[in-house]
Design an enzyme around this catalytic site. Structure first.
Site, short mmCIF file in Angstrom:
data_model
loop_
_atom_site.label_atom_id
_atom_site.label_comp_id
_atom_site.label_asym_id
_atom_site.label_seq_id
_atom_site.Cartn_x
_atom_site.Cartn_y
_atom_site.Cartn_z
N SER A 129 0.82 -1.20 0.00
CA SER A 129 0.00 0.00 0.00
C SER A 129 0.87 1.26 0.00
O SER A 129 1.66 1.45 -0.91
CB SER A 129 -0.96 -0.05 1.20
OG SER A 129 -2.00 0.88 1.06
N ASP A 181 -9.45 -5.52 -4.41
CA ASP A 181 -8.85 -4.50 -3.55
C ASP A 181 -9.75 -3.28 -3.56
O ASP A 181 -9.85 -2.57 -4.57
CB ASP A 181 -7.45 -4.15 -4.05
CG ASP A 181 -6.65 -3.30 -3.07
OD1 ASP A 181 -7.27 -2.43 -2.41
OD2 ASP A 181 -5.43 -3.48 -2.98
N HIS A 209 -7.40 -5.91 -0.12
CA HIS A 209 -6.22 -5.06 0.04
C HIS A 209 -5.22 -5.66 1.03
O HIS A 209 -4.02 -5.68 0.78
CB HIS A 209 -6.66 -3.67 0.51
CG HIS A 209 -5.56 -2.67 0.58
ND1 HIS A 209 -4.83 -2.28 -0.52
CD2 HIS A 209 -5.05 -1.97 1.63
CE1 HIS A 209 -3.93 -1.38 -0.17
NE2 HIS A 209 -4.04 -1.18 1.13
#
Length: 293
Positions: free
Chosen positions: A97, A227, A256
Site C-alpha cells: 500500500s 482490492d 487489500h
C-alpha cells in the site's frame, strides 16, 4: 529497542532479525500501521534463512510522532538512513500500500548495490488521486473524508476500516477475524495523529510514474482483484506498463490486506519469485487482461 536517528533528529524504530550474512529483505508497511503488520512475513522468511528488517515509518508505531517530514521524499530519505546504518547490500524491498510507494521512491534513489529487487503488494503507485492526467483515479473528496475521519474520529475510524473494506470483511461470506481487526486498531493508535493525517496526502497525491520508469532492478507487482482500497485498474495494471523489468501477479477476489488474510498464498509466491523459481508468475504482457468486476 533499536532505533536509528535521521538528519532532523527523528528516531526510526526498526526490527532486524537473522544472520547478518543472509540476503536482507526490507519490509515497508502501509498506512497507518507499523512494522508489526509484517509479522507473518517476518517469521516466514526468517525461517527460510533470510535476514528480515522492518521499520516504523516516521510518525507511525514506535518512531517519533513527527509533525513535519510526513511526505514521500522524507520517507525515502529515512529509509536511506536506515539502509546506510545497517550497510545493506543486495536487499529486496517489499512494500504494501503506502509502503509500496515508499519502497519504489527509495529504490529509484538508492545508492548503487543497495537494492537487488523490489515487490509492491496492493501498492499505491503510480498515483491514486483522480486528475486530468489520471481520469480513472479516486476523487480527492474520498481522501478529504479520510483526512477528516483520521483527524477527528480516529479511534472509531480505525475500527471501521479494518472491519470493512481493508480486509474485505464487508463482503458476503467473508470470514471475519476479530484479532486481525483489533491488531489493525492497535497499530494505528500507536502512531501520531498529525503524521497520519499528513500521510493521506503523501499516499494519495504523490505521482510515482517517474520512479517506476527509472527503476532498473526487477519489480514484482502483487495485487488482489477485489482490492477496495487501492483498485487494481488504476494501480498495478498501469504500473506494470511503466516498469523496465516488471512482473505482475494478480489474485482473484483477494482484498487489500491479502498479505495478512492470505499469507499462506502470498508468502510462497513471494519466495518463489525472489528465488526465481515461480513458473506460474506470468509475464507482464500475459497479465494485461481485463479484471472481472
Amino acid at each position: 529497542m533499536p532505533y536509528v536517528t535521521t538528519a532532523d533528529g527523528t528516531e526510526i524504530f526498526y526490527k532486524d532479525w537473522g544472520s547478518r550474512d543472509a540476503t536482507p529483505i526490507v519490509f515497508h508497511h502501509g498506512w497507518p500501521l507499523s512494522a508489526d503488520d509484517w509479522d507473518a512475513q517476518m517469521m516466514y522468511f526468517l525461517g527460510k534463512g533470510y535476514r528480515v528488517i522492518a521499520h516504523d515509518r516516521r510518525g507511525h508505531g514506535r518512531s517519533t510522532q513527527t509533525d513535519t517530514g510526513n511526505e514521500m521524499d522524507t520517507y525515502a530519505a529515512d529509509v536511506a538512513t536506515l539502509t546506510d546504518h545497517l550497510d545493506l547490500k543486495g536487499a529486496i524491498h517489499v512494500g504494501h500500500s503506502t509502503g509500496g510507494g515508499e519502497a519504489i521512491h527509495y529504490v529509484a534513489r538508492a545508492k548503487p548495490g543497495r537494492v537487488a529487487k523490489a515487490v509492491l503488494i496492493g501498492a499505491v503507485p503510480p498515483v491514486m488521486v483522480k486528475s486530468d492526467k489520471n481520469p480513472g483515479g479516486t476523487p480527492i473528496e474520498a481522501f478529504d473524508q479520510i483526512r477528516e475521519q483520521t483527524a477527528f474520529n480516529r479511534a472509531q475510524f480505525y475500527i471501521d476500516l479494518p472491519t470493512g473494506p481493508f480486509y474485505g470483511f464487508n463482503r458476503s461470506g467473508a470470514k471475519i477475524i476479530q484479532g486481525v481487526i483489533d491488531n489493525w486498531w492497535r497499530q494505528g493508535m500507536m502512531g501520531g495523529i498529525k503524521a497520519h493525517t499528513d500521510c493521506v496526502k503523501a499516499f494519495s497525491e504523490t505521482d510515482f510514474t517517474d520512479d517506476l520508469k527509472s527503476v532498473d532492478v526487477p519489480v514484482l507487482l502483487m495485487h488482489g482483484t477485489d482490492d477496495q482500497i487501492v483498485p487494481i485498474a488504476d494501480a498495478a495494471l498501469i504500473g506494470i506498463t511503466l516498469l523496465k523489468h516488471g512482473t505482475l501477479k494478480t489474485y482473484e477476489g483477494f482484498p487489500h490486506g491479502m498479505a495478512t488474510t492470505h499469507a499462506d498464498v502470498i508468502n510462497p509466491d513471494l519466495l518463489a519469485w525472489i528465488e526465481g523459481e515461480d513458473s506460474e508468475v506470468a509475464s507482464a504482457a500475459d497479465e494485461r487482461e481485463p479484471i472481472p468486476a
